[in-house]
Design a protein around this motif. Sequence first.
Motif, short mmCIF file in Angstrom:
data_model
loop_
_atom_site.label_atom_id
_atom_site.label_comp_id
_atom_site.label_asym_id
_atom_site.label_seq_id
_atom_site.Cartn_x
_atom_site.Cartn_y
_atom_site.Cartn_z
N SER A 75 3.98 8.32 2.16
CA SER A 75 4.83 9.35 1.57
C SER A 75 4.60 10.68 2.28
O SER A 75 3.66 10.84 3.05
CB SER A 75 4.55 9.47 0.07
N VAL A 76 5.48 11.66 1.99
CA VAL A 76 5.34 12.95 2.68
C VAL A 76 5.58 14.15 1.76
O VAL A 76 5.31 15.29 2.14
CB VAL A 76 6.29 13.02 3.90
N GLN A 77 6.03 13.93 0.53
CA GLN A 77 6.49 15.06 -0.30
C GLN A 77 5.40 16.10 -0.54
O GLN A 77 5.68 17.30 -0.57
CB GLN A 77 7.02 14.56 -1.64
N GLY A 78 4.16 15.69 -0.70
CA GLY A 78 3.10 16.64 -1.03
C GLY A 78 2.57 17.44 0.14
O GLY A 78 1.60 18.19 -0.01
N HIS A 79 3.20 17.34 1.30
CA HIS A 79 2.72 18.00 2.52
C HIS A 79 2.72 19.52 2.37
O HIS A 79 3.60 20.10 1.77
CB HIS A 79 3.62 17.60 3.69
N GLY A 80 1.69 20.16 2.93
CA GLY A 80 1.61 21.61 2.95
C GLY A 80 2.40 22.19 4.12
O GLY A 80 3.07 21.45 4.83
N ASP A 108 9.81 11.91 -2.26
CA ASP A 108 9.34 10.53 -2.20
C ASP A 108 10.20 9.55 -3.00
O ASP A 108 10.05 8.33 -2.85
CB ASP A 108 7.90 10.44 -2.71
N GLY A 109 11.10 10.05 -3.83
CA GLY A 109 11.92 9.17 -4.64
C GLY A 109 12.69 8.14 -3.83
O GLY A 109 12.99 7.04 -4.31
N VAL A 110 13.04 8.48 -2.59
CA VAL A 110 13.80 7.58 -1.73
C VAL A 110 13.02 6.31 -1.40
O VAL A 110 13.60 5.28 -1.02
CB VAL A 110 14.21 8.31 -0.43
N GLU A 146 4.85 19.66 -6.99
CA GLU A 146 5.23 18.61 -6.04
C GLU A 146 4.55 17.28 -6.39
O GLU A 146 5.19 16.23 -6.38
CB GLU A 146 4.89 19.02 -4.60
N ILE A 147 3.25 17.32 -6.72
CA ILE A 147 2.60 16.05 -7.06
C ILE A 147 3.08 15.54 -8.42
O ILE A 147 3.03 14.33 -8.68
CB ILE A 147 1.05 16.13 -7.01
N HIS A 148 3.57 16.45 -9.27
CA HIS A 148 4.17 16.02 -10.53
C HIS A 148 5.43 15.21 -10.26
O HIS A 148 5.66 14.15 -10.87
CB HIS A 148 4.48 17.23 -11.40
N GLU A 149 6.25 15.66 -9.32
CA GLU A 149 7.44 14.89 -8.93
C GLU A 149 7.04 13.58 -8.28
O GLU A 149 7.69 12.54 -8.48
CB GLU A 149 8.33 15.71 -7.99
N MET A 150 5.97 13.59 -7.47
CA MET A 150 5.47 12.35 -6.88
C MET A 150 5.02 11.38 -7.97
O MET A 150 5.24 10.17 -7.87
CB MET A 150 4.32 12.66 -5.92
N ASP A 151 4.41 11.92 -9.01
CA ASP A 151 3.98 11.09 -10.13
C ASP A 151 5.18 10.48 -10.85
O ASP A 151 5.13 9.32 -11.30
CB ASP A 151 3.14 11.93 -11.10
N PHE A 182 0.86 -1.18 0.00
CA PHE A 182 0.00 0.00 0.00
C PHE A 182 0.90 1.23 0.00
O PHE A 182 1.85 1.31 0.77
CB PHE A 182 -0.91 0.01 1.23
N LEU A 183 0.60 2.17 -0.89
CA LEU A 183 1.37 3.42 -0.98
C LEU A 183 0.41 4.58 -0.77
O LEU A 183 -0.39 4.92 -1.63
CB LEU A 183 2.06 3.53 -2.33
N GLN A 184 0.49 5.18 0.40
CA GLN A 184 -0.36 6.31 0.78
C GLN A 184 0.37 7.60 0.39
O GLN A 184 1.41 7.93 0.94
CB GLN A 184 -0.63 6.26 2.28
N LEU A 185 -0.20 8.32 -0.56
CA LEU A 185 0.45 9.49 -1.14
C LEU A 185 -0.05 10.76 -0.48
O LEU A 185 -1.24 11.09 -0.53
CB LEU A 185 0.18 9.52 -2.65
N GLU A 186 0.86 11.49 0.13
CA GLU A 186 0.51 12.66 0.91
C GLU A 186 -0.18 13.74 0.06
O GLU A 186 0.38 14.22 -0.92
CB GLU A 186 1.76 13.25 1.56
N SER A 187 -1.43 14.08 0.46
CA SER A 187 -2.20 15.18 -0.15
C SER A 187 -2.36 15.03 -1.66
O SER A 187 -2.52 16.02 -2.38
CB SER A 187 -1.54 16.53 0.17
N PHE A 188 -2.36 13.81 -2.15
CA PHE A 188 -2.36 13.56 -3.60
C PHE A 188 -3.79 13.40 -4.11
O PHE A 188 -4.58 12.64 -3.56
CB PHE A 188 -1.57 12.28 -3.88
N PHE A 189 -4.12 14.14 -5.15
CA PHE A 189 -5.36 13.91 -5.87
C PHE A 189 -5.21 14.51 -7.27
O PHE A 189 -4.18 15.10 -7.61
CB PHE A 189 -6.56 14.50 -5.10
#
Length: 510
Positions: A242-247, A217-219, A280-285, A81-88
């Motif tokens: 994940s945490v990258q998309g955090h505000g 999140d790349g790590v 940020e979500i583009h980098e997460m993508d 399971f990959l929970q993506l921070e603030s991702f939509f």
Amino acid sequence: NIITDYFGNIAFAYLDYGFPYCFGNTLLNTGIDKPVNYSEQAINNIFAEDTHVGADEDNISVLASTSSLANEQYGTPNIIFLQLESFFDITQVKGLTFSKDPIANFRSLSENYSSGLLEVPSIGAGTANTEFEIISGMSLDYFGPGEYPYKSILKEKPVESAAYSLKDLGYSSHAIHNNKGTFYTRHRVFSRLGFDTFTSIEYMNDLEYTPLGWAKDGVLTEEIIKALDSTADQQDFIYTISVQGHGDYPEYEVLENPAITVGGIEDEGIRYSYEYYTNEIHEMDNFIGELIEALSNYDEDVVLVMYGDHLPSLGIENENLTYDNNFETPYVMWSNFNLPKEDKNLYAYQLTSYTLDRLHLTAGTLINFHQNHSEDEDYQTNLKLLQYDMLYGNQYIYGGINPFERTKLQMGVVPITISNVYEQDGQVFVEGENFTTFSRIALNGHEKSTTFISPNLLMLEDTELSDSDSIRVDQVTVTNFTLSKSEPYVYGEILDENSELAPIEESVTQ
């Protein structure tokens, strides 16, 4: 609906309903109210017609045999399971334009693999509550307003979870989070949710950070592969946060040459916020694409379920969205084997049971309940009954005794070890494995300022050693909390397999 007793975002609730109401409600109204029809008979009636349920030994053997027979088509794949921070999907906000698709990888996966919308319990914050619903299969609707079970009931007792339930099917379980291990007290909570290991940021190397200081999140790709590789003879359940998309998302220019520009917003400050979030979500993508590539080449079967934990804190209301529900985020279920596409919208607390159902697997009381009773007329009534019984009642479902015991949680999927200590030019060097920038040398029990040279080498400056000095490597958070301690190395003493050293103080996390 002038006021509410459910707070999807506690900060917003204080602004909307005022301090006295919110403070009193969150202070006094916690846990799950006892249902008026709660009794042993009511609990037994839920599963009266089911062939197996619960966590006793007889049922565990039935579950295992049933699952192996039903799952001949898929086996027991690794489940991630990959929970993506603030991702939509930010393109679903009305009126916005983008220089290119911010989440092209996720969109392509959604078009080709099972996907849908996931209704989560929070907006703009509350990562741990989405996490709790998915891991436990419990609904936050029945808890107190603004309550975090991680900070209430999970401080007191172990709770049935996917990690505990999948152990019955032979899985080991790992949690991974590229933020500090003490966030939401996960370093303690995960042992009460049945996890075997927890790799937080303190156990990671090669970190990169966003302009706001959150780890990128790349790590996580390398850490997920490490977890998969750590158990040669077992399948793995891996829960990654994940945490990258955090505000927060700054209302001023942070990105000089953004990869994606956003149009359709007149207010410059708001445009900067949306543009920062979008990039940020583009980098997460991009990270999602890299992870899929790595797992595609992995030599074991893998199912990867990805989803956003909540919408970002950008003030997005229902009327701003094309789909009219700001509690919904997208999910997709990818696999490196042929799992037919099936699109379905779900509540977060149904996601784990649905995933296992797609694999013809079942395990545990709540997973079984969601798989077999989600269409029942009294589904929500019985879900509340079960949650109350498990957490606050007499645990009739378990025969009156909680069958779950805290795991001895290992921090980091691979141990930190010392192989050699030597002095050179007034400096002390410690050789070993799996050191990070959060490693700190402890000399005779006292942590010292430490220079990280590589994952195999640490250094103390201006230090002299004496025979029988004890050297240890501790993993320490940015707030100086010690998460774990290595086995000690005694300087000047030749150690072999039969050496007997006094055990170090037990880690706080254990």
